[in-house]
Design a protein around this motif. Sequence first.
Motif, PDB file in Angstrom:
ATOM      1  N   ILE A  18       0.851  -1.188   0.000  1.00 36.03           N
ATOM      2  CA  ILE A  18       0.000   0.000   0.000  1.00 36.03           C
ATOM      3  C   ILE A  18       0.890   1.242   0.000  1.00 36.03           C
ATOM      4  CG2 ILE A  18      -0.220   0.004   2.518  1.00 36.03           C
ATOM      5  CD1 ILE A  18      -3.176   0.877   2.079  1.00 36.03           C
ATOM      6  N   TRP A  19       0.386   2.337  -0.595  1.00 35.72           N
ATOM      7  CA  TRP A  19       1.160   3.580  -0.662  1.00 35.72           C
ATOM      8  C   TRP A  19       0.221   4.768  -0.756  1.00 35.72           C
ATOM      9  CZ3 TRP A  19       0.956  -0.179  -4.372  1.00 35.72           C
ATOM     10  CH2 TRP A  19       0.308   0.133  -5.555  1.00 35.72           C
ATOM     11  N   ASP A  20       0.797   5.957  -0.572  1.00 34.93           N
ATOM     12  CA  ASP A  20       0.058   7.207  -0.704  1.00 34.93           C
ATOM     13  C   ASP A  20       0.318   7.791  -2.089  1.00 34.93           C
ATOM     14  OD1 ASP A  20      -0.709   6.905   1.950  1.00 34.93           O
ATOM     15  OD2 ASP A  20       0.931   8.160   2.689  1.00 34.93           O
ATOM     16  N   GLU A  21      -0.679   8.482  -2.624  1.00 31.98           N
ATOM     17  CA  GLU A  21      -0.517   9.122  -3.928  1.00 31.98           C
ATOM     18  C   GLU A  21       0.625  10.134  -3.890  1.00 31.98           C
ATOM     19  OE1 GLU A  21      -4.107  10.984  -5.239  1.00 31.98           O
ATOM     20  OE2 GLU A  21      -5.092   9.077  -5.644  1.00 31.98           O
ATOM     21  N   PRO A  22       1.295  10.315  -5.030  1.00 35.88           N
ATOM     22  CA  PRO A  22       2.341  11.335  -5.069  1.00 35.88           C
ATOM     23  C   PRO A  22       1.736  12.729  -4.941  1.00 35.88           C
ATOM     24  CG  PRO A  22       2.018  10.343  -7.237  1.00 35.88           C
ATOM     25  CD  PRO A  22       1.137   9.612  -6.287  1.00 35.88           C
ATOM     26  N   TYR A  23       2.525  13.640  -4.376  1.00 39.65           N
ATOM     27  CA  TYR A  23       2.081  15.025  -4.284  1.00 39.65           C
ATOM     28  C   TYR A  23       3.292  15.924  -4.423  1.00 39.65           C
ATOM     29  CZ  TYR A  23      -0.037  19.317  -2.777  1.00 39.65           C
ATOM     30  OH  TYR A  23      -0.489  20.605  -2.744  1.00 39.65           O
ATOM     31  N   PRO A  24       3.248  16.918  -5.281  1.00 34.04           N
ATOM     32  CA  PRO A  24       2.162  17.209  -6.225  1.00 34.04           C
ATOM     33  C   PRO A  24       2.207  16.248  -7.409  1.00 34.04           C
ATOM     34  CG  PRO A  24       3.950  18.766  -6.540  1.00 34.04           C
ATOM     35  CD  PRO A  24       4.342  17.884  -5.377  1.00 34.04           C
ATOM     36  N   VAL A  25       1.098  16.141  -8.116  1.00 34.83           N
ATOM     37  CA  VAL A  25       0.992  15.246  -9.267  1.00 34.83           C
ATOM     38  C   VAL A  25       1.045  16.081 -10.542  1.00 34.83           C
ATOM     39  CG1 VAL A  25      -0.467  13.573 -10.452  1.00 34.83           C
ATOM     40  CG2 VAL A  25      -0.426  13.624  -7.974  1.00 34.83           C
ATOM     41  N   ARG A  26       1.858  15.634 -11.498  1.00 33.51           N
ATOM     42  CA  ARG A  26       1.905  16.291 -12.812  1.00 33.51           C
ATOM     43  C   ARG A  26       0.946  15.563 -13.743  1.00 33.51           C
ATOM     44  NH1 ARG A  26       7.546  15.306 -14.414  1.00 33.51           N
ATOM     45  NH2 ARG A  26       6.501  15.270 -16.403  1.00 33.51           N
ATOM     46  N   GLY A  27      -0.284  16.022 -13.841  1.00 28.10           N
ATOM     47  CA  GLY A  27      -1.273  15.389 -14.710  1.00 28.10           C
ATOM     48  C   GLY A  27      -2.146  14.414 -13.947  1.00 28.10           C
ATOM     49  N   LEU A  28      -3.025  13.744 -14.680  1.00 29.91           N
ATOM     50  CA  LEU A  28      -3.925  12.754 -14.090  1.00 29.91           C
ATOM     51  C   LEU A  28      -3.232  11.401 -14.022  1.00 29.91           C
ATOM     52  CD1 LEU A  28      -7.198  13.660 -16.008  1.00 29.91           C
ATOM     53  CD2 LEU A  28      -6.632  14.217 -13.641  1.00 29.91           C
ATOM     54  N   ILE A  29      -3.330  10.735 -12.868  1.00 36.00           N
ATOM     55  CA  ILE A  29      -2.712   9.417 -12.720  1.00 36.00           C
ATOM     56  C   ILE A  29      -3.513   8.396 -13.518  1.00 36.00           C
ATOM     57  CG2 ILE A  29      -2.148   7.557 -11.108  1.00 36.00           C
ATOM     58  CD1 ILE A  29      -1.610   9.727  -9.011  1.00 36.00           C
ATOM     59  N   GLU A  30      -2.829   7.702 -14.424  1.00 33.25           N
ATOM     60  CA  GLU A  30      -3.459   6.663 -15.242  1.00 33.25           C
ATOM     61  C   GLU A  30      -3.331   5.293 -14.579  1.00 33.25           C
ATOM     62  OE1 GLU A  30      -1.616   7.022 -19.072  1.00 33.25           O
ATOM     63  OE2 GLU A  30      -2.535   8.980 -19.453  1.00 33.25           O
ATOM     64  N   PHE A  31      -2.148   5.007 -14.012  1.00 36.83           N
ATOM     65  CA  PHE A  31      -1.922   3.756 -13.295  1.00 36.83           C
ATOM     66  C   PHE A  31      -0.602   3.844 -12.545  1.00 36.83           C
ATOM     67  CE2 PHE A  31      -0.099   3.079 -17.521  1.00 36.83           C
ATOM     68  CZ  PHE A  31       1.151   2.549 -17.237  1.00 36.83           C
ATOM     69  N   TYR A  32      -0.356   2.832 -11.711  1.00 33.18           N
ATOM     70  CA  TYR A  32       0.908   2.707 -10.987  1.00 33.18           C
ATOM     71  C   TYR A  32       1.639   1.469 -11.495  1.00 33.18           C
ATOM     72  CZ  TYR A  32      -1.049   6.024  -7.669  1.00 33.18           C
ATOM     73  OH  TYR A  32      -1.604   7.138  -7.087  1.00 33.18           O
ATOM     74  N   LEU A  33       2.950   1.563 -11.577  1.00 28.71           N
ATOM     75  CA  LEU A  33       3.803   0.431 -11.928  1.00 28.71           C
ATOM     76  C   LEU A  33       4.513  -0.015 -10.656  1.00 28.71           C
ATOM     77  CD1 LEU A  33       5.002  -1.393 -14.153  1.00 28.71           C
ATOM     78  CD2 LEU A  33       6.766   0.351 -14.485  1.00 28.71           C
ATOM     79  N   ILE A  34       4.355  -1.286 -10.305  1.00 24.85           N
ATOM     80  CA  ILE A  34       4.958  -1.852  -9.099  1.00 24.85           C
ATOM     81  C   ILE A  34       6.071  -2.797  -9.529  1.00 24.85           C
ATOM     82  CG2 ILE A  34       4.568  -3.226  -7.009  1.00 24.85           C
ATOM     83  CD1 ILE A  34       1.579  -1.925  -8.722  1.00 24.85           C
ATOM     84  N   ASN A  35       7.229  -2.654  -8.906  1.00 27.17           N
ATOM     85  CA  ASN A  35       8.362  -3.531  -9.179  1.00 27.17           C
ATOM     86  C   ASN A  35       8.773  -4.193  -7.870  1.00 27.17           C
ATOM     87  OD1 ASN A  35      10.719  -4.274 -11.094  1.00 27.17           O
ATOM     88  ND2 ASN A  35      11.726  -3.592  -9.230  1.00 27.17           N
ATOM     89  N   TRP A  36       8.933  -5.516  -7.878  1.00 28.79           N
ATOM     90  CA  TRP A  36       9.447  -6.202  -6.698  1.00 28.79           C
ATOM     91  C   TRP A  36      10.552  -7.142  -7.120  1.00 28.79           C
ATOM     92  CZ3 TRP A  36       4.704  -7.050  -8.817  1.00 28.79           C
ATOM     93  CH2 TRP A  36       4.335  -8.350  -9.145  1.00 28.79           C
ATOM     94  N   GLN A  37      11.531  -7.263  -6.224  1.00 26.58           N
ATOM     95  CA  GLN A  37      12.725  -8.044  -6.518  1.00 26.58           C
ATOM     96  C   GLN A  37      13.075  -8.900  -5.317  1.00 26.58           C
ATOM     97  OE1 GLN A  37      16.053  -5.600  -7.565  1.00 26.58           O
ATOM     98  NE2 GLN A  37      17.292  -7.319  -8.206  1.00 26.58           N
TER      99      GLN A  37
END
Length: 96
Positions: A18-37
């Motif tokens: 889980i995470w918090d939205e970025p702030y400030p946002v440049r434009g409308l958020i379309e989706f998030y990309l999650i990377n795990w290793q």
Amino acid sequence: MPKNIRAEDVTNTSAFIIWDEPYPVRGLIEFYLINWQEAETSDSFQNTTVETYFIIDDLIPSRMYSIQVKAKTNAGFGNWSEPVTFWTMSGRKICS
């Protein structure tokens, strides 16, 4: 970049990220990309979501994982979040 990334409800094979939205946002958020290793093998995986959470399944018990998240807006991709690590549970049944 997304803030306050955390792994909750971690089991031996899954984790609720889980995470918090970025702030400030440049434009409308379309989706998030999650990377795990996975730390031991350096195997890396990615997936997308439109929510501010994601459930990672098929993890290996007793392993350390690193996760990062970035947002995709109509202005492009933001920066990756700072890496956050967590351990999966052992998966061994404890007898009392």
